[in-house]
Design a protein around this motif. Structure first.
Motif, mmCIF file in Angstrom:
data_model
loop_
_atom_site.group_PDB
_atom_site.id
_atom_site.type_symbol
_atom_site.label_atom_id
_atom_site.label_comp_id
_atom_site.label_asym_id
_atom_site.label_seq_id
_atom_site.Cartn_x
_atom_site.Cartn_y
_atom_site.Cartn_z
ATOM 1 N N PHE A 22 -24.788 15.077 55.099
ATOM 2 C CA PHE A 22 -24.612 16.260 56.658
ATOM 3 C C PHE A 22 -26.419 16.308 57.294
ATOM 4 O O PHE A 22 -26.999 16.857 56.533
ATOM 5 C CB PHE A 22 -24.064 17.904 56.153
ATOM 6 C CG PHE A 22 -24.113 18.592 57.359
ATOM 7 C CD1 PHE A 22 -23.018 19.167 58.346
ATOM 8 C CD2 PHE A 22 -25.368 19.908 57.578
ATOM 9 C CE1 PHE A 22 -23.207 19.455 59.138
ATOM 10 C CE2 PHE A 22 -25.401 20.589 58.861
ATOM 11 C CZ PHE A 22 -24.335 20.777 59.486
ATOM 12 N N ILE A 23 -25.957 16.500 58.299
ATOM 13 C CA ILE A 23 -27.482 15.300 59.062
ATOM 14 C C ILE A 23 -27.694 17.196 59.697
ATOM 15 O O ILE A 23 -26.392 17.534 60.922
ATOM 16 C CB ILE A 23 -27.617 14.359 59.651
ATOM 17 C CG1 ILE A 23 -27.657 13.419 58.471
ATOM 18 C CG2 ILE A 23 -28.513 14.330 60.653
ATOM 19 C CD1 ILE A 23 -27.779 12.149 58.747
ATOM 20 N N PHE A 24 -28.232 17.856 60.401
ATOM 21 C CA PHE A 24 -29.067 19.673 61.170
ATOM 22 C C PHE A 24 -29.956 18.615 61.133
ATOM 23 O O PHE A 24 -31.289 19.462 60.591
ATOM 24 C CB PHE A 24 -27.975 20.192 60.935
ATOM 25 C CG PHE A 24 -27.921 21.422 62.069
ATOM 26 C CD1 PHE A 24 -27.650 21.455 62.373
ATOM 27 C CD2 PHE A 24 -28.918 22.215 61.150
ATOM 28 C CE1 PHE A 24 -27.698 22.354 63.373
ATOM 29 C CE2 PHE A 24 -29.134 23.234 62.412
ATOM 30 C CZ PHE A 24 -28.315 23.631 63.583
ATOM 31 N N LYS A 25 -30.594 18.610 63.148
ATOM 32 C CA LYS A 25 -31.311 18.178 63.009
ATOM 33 C C LYS A 25 -31.930 18.893 64.296
ATOM 34 O O LYS A 25 -30.871 18.480 65.684
ATOM 35 C CB LYS A 25 -32.225 16.845 63.280
ATOM 36 C CG LYS A 25 -31.698 16.103 63.557
ATOM 37 C CD LYS A 25 -31.485 14.525 63.296
ATOM 38 C CE LYS A 25 -30.987 13.699 64.585
ATOM 39 N NZ LYS A 25 -31.817 11.947 63.388
ATOM 40 N N ALA A 26 -33.126 19.119 65.657
ATOM 41 C CA ALA A 26 -33.385 19.518 66.712
ATOM 42 C C ALA A 26 -34.018 18.932 67.349
ATOM 43 O O ALA A 26 -35.611 18.247 66.399
ATOM 44 C CB ALA A 26 -33.066 20.605 66.554
ATOM 45 N N TYR A 27 -34.058 18.442 68.310
ATOM 46 C CA TYR A 27 -35.922 17.068 68.399
ATOM 47 C C TYR A 27 -35.491 18.624 70.574
ATOM 48 O O TYR A 27 -34.788 17.888 71.313
ATOM 49 C CB TYR A 27 -35.764 15.879 69.086
ATOM 50 C CG TYR A 27 -34.534 15.806 69.062
ATOM 51 C CD1 TYR A 27 -33.949 14.283 70.445
ATOM 52 C CD2 TYR A 27 -33.607 15.551 68.377
ATOM 53 C CE1 TYR A 27 -32.546 14.866 70.748
ATOM 54 C CE2 TYR A 27 -31.939 14.945 68.100
ATOM 55 C CZ TYR A 27 -31.458 14.191 68.930
ATOM 56 O OH TYR A 27 -30.346 14.000 69.350
ATOM 57 N N VAL A 28 -37.086 17.401 70.843
ATOM 58 C CA VAL A 28 -36.817 17.533 72.683
ATOM 59 C C VAL A 28 -37.058 15.798 73.259
ATOM 60 O O VAL A 28 -37.941 14.940 72.218
ATOM 61 C CB VAL A 28 -38.378 18.339 72.736
ATOM 62 C CG1 VAL A 28 -37.653 19.516 72.297
ATOM 63 C CG2 VAL A 28 -39.651 18.044 71.968
ATOM 64 N N ASP A 29 -37.259 16.608 74.661
ATOM 65 C CA ASP A 29 -38.083 14.809 75.065
ATOM 66 C C ASP A 29 -38.971 14.828 75.577
ATOM 67 O O ASP A 29 -39.706 13.712 75.515
ATOM 68 C CB ASP A 29 -37.419 14.857 76.429
ATOM 69 C CG ASP A 29 -37.294 15.928 77.602
ATOM 70 O OD1 ASP A 29 -37.825 16.917 77.233
ATOM 71 O OD2 ASP A 29 -37.681 15.709 78.521
ATOM 72 N N GLN A 30 -40.117 15.776 75.491
ATOM 73 C CA GLN A 30 -41.328 15.897 75.872
ATOM 74 C C GLN A 30 -42.162 17.253 75.056
ATOM 75 O O GLN A 30 -41.559 18.132 74.682
ATOM 76 C CB GLN A 30 -41.821 16.019 76.840
ATOM 77 C CG GLN A 30 -41.042 17.093 78.116
ATOM 78 C CD GLN A 30 -41.321 17.013 79.733
ATOM 79 O OE1 GLN A 30 -42.573 16.113 79.567
ATOM 80 N NE2 GLN A 30 -40.633 17.286 80.655
ATOM 81 N N ASN A 31 -43.455 17.338 74.332
ATOM 82 C CA ASN A 31 -44.208 18.432 73.645
ATOM 83 C C ASN A 31 -45.463 18.682 74.453
ATOM 84 O O ASN A 31 -46.127 19.926 73.678
ATOM 85 C CB ASN A 31 -44.203 18.012 72.225
ATOM 86 C CG ASN A 31 -45.058 17.173 72.350
ATOM 87 O OD1 ASN A 31 -45.399 16.241 73.370
ATOM 88 N ND2 ASN A 31 -44.706 16.216 71.409
ATOM 89 N N ASN A 32 -45.935 18.094 75.389
ATOM 90 C CA ASN A 32 -47.053 18.589 76.912
ATOM 91 C C ASN A 32 -46.431 18.718 77.684
ATOM 92 O O ASN A 32 -46.318 17.636 78.265
ATOM 93 C CB ASN A 32 -48.023 17.209 76.527
ATOM 94 C CG ASN A 32 -48.885 17.717 75.645
ATOM 95 O OD1 ASN A 32 -49.834 18.393 75.199
ATOM 96 N ND2 ASN A 32 -48.880 16.454 74.495
ATOM 97 N N ILE A 33 -46.104 20.062 78.177
ATOM 98 C CA ILE A 33 -45.630 20.222 79.653
ATOM 99 C C ILE A 33 -46.572 21.093 79.940
ATOM 100 O O ILE A 33 -47.648 21.840 79.816
ATOM 101 C CB ILE A 33 -44.482 20.486 79.385
ATOM 102 C CG1 ILE A 33 -44.271 22.427 79.019
ATOM 103 C CG2 ILE A 33 -43.763 19.899 78.977
ATOM 104 C CD1 ILE A 33 -42.678 22.627 78.943
ATOM 105 N N SER A 34 -46.224 21.612 82.001
ATOM 106 C CA SER A 34 -46.747 22.940 82.227
ATOM 107 C C SER A 34 -45.361 24.064 83.143
ATOM 108 O O SER A 34 -44.836 23.408 82.369
ATOM 109 C CB SER A 34 -47.613 22.688 84.126
ATOM 110 O OG SER A 34 -46.462 21.706 84.833
#
Length: 592
Positions: A22-34
């Motif tokens: 079983f796989i469970f993970k989270a991520y975003v498309d960018q981590n430096n924003i305004s």
């Protein structure tokens, strides 16, 4: 009925495998924003799970969730593999500026709790919006980079490390990626072993770095062992890529350059035992066996010594064995069973020694000792095996009583016994029963022997003059050795030419690369550990080799490296072979 049973079994197997992985993970498309930007936040799992009332303290959900799913099943050699993918994507915006956190998401699957890693987001202050402002172009946030990873940046001398050469592509910003060219470095001051992928190329992977999901392409994996202490820098590599090319778009060319990791190599402690021969690793074992400990004269016995463990087994040196003088020793035989993997070098090496005692009596083989430096305990370990006592009985020929009548034995036994007598004093000899007398009364002058000796004198003088005039050809061993090597390389190229249509591209270029290594190392006296494209280019320029030939040499070596990771055409292989043959001829003409 059988089909129903088969389908039920398939469902059971897939369900069991999915529960185990079983796989469970989270991520975003960018981590430096305004504060004017938004983030695409994705939760991914290998099974469908319920996400209820998600809320974030530092972010507000603008849109979502947008859900998607996919499933893939493969059967390879009777082995079932299934991959399910369920995604829920949210569009979220920051409530304020600063270093914000997306909290961990928790779920329960089949009675077990799982949670994602929290993600840190750096948010700067945005600009004041107005009605004429245009949407911000987010293409600058595209993520594409090359990276060299190392399993340990602070190893000991001789410790095995895993180095990987990778390309990272953000799947959010880059639809497709084409690698058009790359140049991997040859690193110095390391003993190196290449890890071969199972299916000729490494499988694509996925990694999450600082909350961003990347598709990872591995170009090369190798096992290295530093051969000196201090700081050693691994050179960077460059990759030429083409981004987002499709039917309607030519794509964008981009050259990326990797990092240059620096290793700090530690010296081994100074209190090494006398039996230490430079072996570094862990979990070593020493086993020594003797086939028999009681035997007759002239019977054979085998001694087997096996060393196993995790370390640089290819460079291992067996302990020196000392045997009694009256025990005849035959050439030893060494066999290896060594495995290269991402866990390093492991396996065993076995030495077999054949021994034959020539006299009866009691013999003793001294204790055997092997030592190595254990990288987990960070200290020397000594493995010992006790010695052996061997009893050698008299053979059949040695049991003859002195009182027996020796005339009853065959004449050949009598002869052997006579020849085995050791002369202690020169005034006692065996009686000779045959004598040959020569007549020296006739003079040699005018005989056939006389004229033979006279005629041989001028012939001997001619041979002596030839030897003296061609002294360099006979005495310059380096030139003789180099001629043999050049002949060997040319023969190797001729064999490749004969079998070029039946030889696989990768194997063909490996052989071309091996032959060039042999030629360059011996022709220009380069150490194999220092052999790299830059060094070769510098030496050719120093030898006043033409620019065309220098560039041709670099092209051949580049093709050899490229072929290990992407197949080249048969036409290119034939061109490389012809260029190699012509280049060797040119180098032999221009370099003494």
């Amino acid at each position: 009925m059988r089909n129903w049973i088969f389908n039920i079994l398939l469902i059971f197997i897939f369900s069991y495998n999915n529960a185990q992985n079983f796989i469970f993970k989270a991520y975003v498309d960018q981590n430096n924003i305004s504060t004017d930007d938004y983030i695409r936040f994705t939760i991914e799992s290998s099974e469908r799970v319920q996400l209820n009332n998600l809320q974030f303290s530092d972010f507000v959900i603008k849109q979502g969730p947008y859900t998607s799913s996919s499933s893939q099943t493969t059967i390879i050699n009777g082995k079932f593999e299934s991959k399910n993918e369920f995604k829920s994507t949210f569009i979220i915006a920051p409530k304020k500026s600063g270093r914000l956190v997306i909290e961990s998401i928790k779920v329960n699957f089949e009675g077990k709790d799982y949670q994602t890693n929290q993600i840190n987001i750096n948010v700067s202050k945005g600009q004041i919006k107005n009605s004429t402002s245009q949407p911000k172009n987010r293409s600058n946030n595209s993520k594409l980079f090359a990276k060299i990873t190392c399993s340990n940046f602070n190893p000991f001398i001789g410790e095995s490390l895993i180095i990987k050469y990778k390309i990272y592509q953000s799947s959010y910003h880059i639809r497709n990626l084409e690698i058009t060219d790359y140049d991997l470095p040859m690193i110095n001051d390391f003993w190196t072993e290449l890890i071969e992928p199972k299916n000729k190329q490494w499988k694509e992977e996925q990694e999450i770095i600082n909350g961003i999901s990347y598709r990872v392409y591995t170009l090369k994996k190798e096992i290295v062992s530093p051969q000196k202490s201090g700081k050693i820098t691994i050179p960077s590599f460059e990759v030429a890529t083409l981004i987002n090319r499709d039917f309607f778009n030519r794509g964008t060319s981009k050259l990326i350059k990797s990092n240059q990791p620096t290793l700090t190599v530690k010296k081994l402690p100074s209190n090494a035992p006398k039996s230490f021969n430079g072996q570094v690793g862990k979990n070593y074992k020493l086993s020594v066996k003797l086939s028999k400990q009681e035997l007759n004269v002239d019977q054979a016995l085998d001694l087997e010594m096996t060393i196993s463990g995790n370390g640089n087994l290819k460079q291992i040196k067996f302990p020196t064995l000392t045997f009694p003088k009256d025990m005849e020793k035959y050439p030893e035989e060494v066999k290896s069973k060594i495995k290269l993997s991402e866990n390093g070098v492991s396996g065993r090496k076995k030495l077999t020694q054949l021994l034959i005692p020539r006299f009866h009596g009691d013999y003793e083989i001294q204790p055997i000792e092997f030592s190595y430096f254990d990288i987990t305990k960070e200290k020397y370990q000594v493995l010992k095996h006790p010695g052996f006592k061997i009893k050698v009985n008299k053979g059949a020929n040695q049991n003859i009583s002195q009182d027996e009548d020796i005339t009853n034995y065959p004449s050949n036994m009598m002869k052997n016994q006579q020849e085995d007598v050791e002369i202690i004093s020169n005034n006692i000899h065996h009686i000779r029963n045959k004598t040959v007398l020569y007549d020296f009364s006739n003079p040699i002058f005018g005989t056939r022997m006389y004229w033979t000796i006279i005629s041989s004198i001028p012939i001997s003088l001619v041979i002596l003059i030839l030897i003296l005039t061609n002294k360099n050809k006979f005495t310059d061993q380096e030139k003789i050795k180099l001629k043999k090597i050049i002949k060997e390389v040319n023969n190797g190229l001729d064999k490749l030419n004969e079998n070029i249509d039946q030889t696989e591209s990768k194997i063909f270029y490996q052989e071309i690369y091996r032959l060039w290594n042999i030629y360059l190392v011996n022709k220009f006296q380069i150490k194999l550990s220092e052999l790299n494209r830059g060094k070769i280019k510098d030496i050719l320029i120093q030898e006043n080799i033409s620019k065309e030939n220098v560039e041709l040499m670099d092209k051949i070596l580049n093709n050899c490296e490229m072929s290990q990771y992407s197949p080249l055409t048969n036409k290119m292989a034939k061109e490389t072979l012809l260029e190699s043959q012509n280049l060797i001829k040119n180098l032999e003409k221009n370099v003494a």
